[in-house]
Design an enzyme around this catalytic site. Structure first.
Site, short mmCIF file in Angstrom:
data_model
loop_
_atom_site.label_atom_id
_atom_site.label_comp_id
_atom_site.label_asym_id
_atom_site.label_seq_id
_atom_site.Cartn_x
_atom_site.Cartn_y
_atom_site.Cartn_z
N GLU A 12 9.48 -7.88 -14.63
CA GLU A 12 8.94 -6.65 -14.41
C GLU A 12 9.30 -5.94 -13.41
OE1 GLU A 12 7.01 -5.37 -16.98
OE2 GLU A 12 7.07 -7.08 -17.80
N GLY A 14 12.11 -4.00 -13.58
CA GLY A 14 13.02 -2.68 -14.09
C GLY A 14 14.27 -3.08 -14.43
N LYS A 15 14.78 -4.37 -14.84
CA LYS A 15 16.00 -4.94 -14.94
C LYS A 15 16.63 -4.33 -16.34
CE LYS A 15 16.37 -8.95 -16.72
NZ LYS A 15 15.09 -8.90 -16.73
N THR A 16 15.78 -4.06 -17.50
CA THR A 16 16.42 -3.57 -18.59
C THR A 16 16.67 -2.13 -18.47
OG1 THR A 16 15.09 -5.23 -20.22
CG2 THR A 16 15.73 -3.10 -20.98
N LYS A 37 22.13 -9.44 -24.67
CA LYS A 37 20.89 -10.03 -24.04
C LYS A 37 20.91 -11.48 -24.53
CE LYS A 37 16.53 -9.95 -22.63
NZ LYS A 37 16.33 -9.65 -21.25
N THR A 41 12.89 -12.78 -25.58
CA THR A 41 11.47 -13.40 -25.90
C THR A 41 10.42 -12.51 -26.05
OG1 THR A 41 10.97 -13.84 -23.46
CG2 THR A 41 12.30 -15.50 -24.67
N ALA A 111 17.04 -13.08 -18.77
CA ALA A 111 15.34 -13.06 -19.13
C ALA A 111 14.85 -13.44 -17.58
CB ALA A 111 15.13 -14.10 -20.23
N SER A 171 12.91 0.26 -9.83
CA SER A 171 12.06 1.53 -9.90
C SER A 171 11.56 2.24 -8.45
CB SER A 171 10.31 0.95 -10.32
OG SER A 171 9.53 1.89 -10.72
N ALA A 201 10.82 5.90 -10.25
CA ALA A 201 9.81 5.19 -11.19
C ALA A 201 9.54 6.05 -12.28
CB ALA A 201 8.46 5.12 -10.42
#
Length: 238
Positions: A12, A14-16, A37, A41, A111, A171, A201
């Site tokens: 969580e 903001g990697k993607t 990827k 998961t 991941a 973010s 953000a």
């Protein structure tokens, strides 16, 4: 640089969306891009995963996965619980090498953090970077607590002899607090690598067209963008 490995300091951060911004900036610069990827998961077989989200936001990007598991867990645990074969670092490296033969840039997204386990042998994204001899981009959060996780990630990369290309803030808040503002100077210091971007953000909620237009302004020239770290620091740190 034909392959870039992208990791977060944790979940969580903001990697993607950061991966999508790097991809969009590269596409805008005229480069052909693929995103791989390593282990997806927490999504069903019929749901889009992180690679597909990067493609949706960034545009003309080849999206691929090495493995997918239904539960939102570390890949090794998710594979074991699903009774499926785990993804191994060599599988990821081989898939990335194949994509690199057909694209100017391959972004390998992990991941979670750098040392999240892919298999019961303890294989990780760091092993993938070693096999590929690829630089690593670290996506970090902006606020309190980020210095510790960023420095731990940077130290592990140095121990392994891997190149830390730099850090991107996944973010950046509309109203940054004191810790966030101070971290603009402290993050590159603890990482021993430059700050290469900061995404606003909510960037992932933009329309794809708006995202692609704005993305080059969120990352530096090293990542095919036009973002200036010093200018950003002077404006935001106050």
């Amino acid at each position: 640089m034909s392959v870039l490995v992208i990791t977060g300091t944790g979940t969580e951060v903001g990697k993607t969306v950061a991966t999508a911004a790097v991809a969009a900036a590269a596409v805008a610069a005229g480069r052909s891009v693929a995103v791989l990827k390593a282990a997806q998961t927490g999504v069903r077989p019929d749901e889009p995963g992180d690679a597909q989200e990067v493609s949706r936001l960034a545009g003309a990007v080849t999206a691929a996965e090495v493995a997918r598991y239904p539960e939102p867990l570390a890949p090794a645990t998710a594979a074991r619980r699903a009774g499926l074969a785990p993804v191994r670092p060599r599988d990821v490296a081989e898939a990335a090498a194949k994509l690199a033969a057909e694209h100017d840039l391959v972004l390998v997204e992990g991941a979670g953090g750098l040392l999240v386990r892919f298999d019961d042998a303890g294989g990780t994204l760091a092993d993938v970077a070693e096999l590929l001899a690829a630089p690593v981009l670290v996506v970090a959060s902006a606020g309190l607590g980020t210095l510790n996780t960023t420095e731990l990630t940077a130290r592990e990369l140095r121990v392994r002899g891997l190149e830390l290309l730099g850090v991107v803030i996944g973010s950046w808040p509309d109203s940054p607090d004191l810790a966030s503002r101070c971290n603009l100077a402290d993050l590159p210091e603890v990482a021993g690598a430059p700050l290469l971007g900061a995404l606003p953000a909510g960037a992932g909620a933009l329309s794809p067209a708006d995202f692609r237009a704005a993305a080059p302004g969120w990352v530096t020239r090293r990542l095919n963008g036009a973002w200036d770290a010093e200018e950003f620091r002077e404006r935001e740190a106050g």
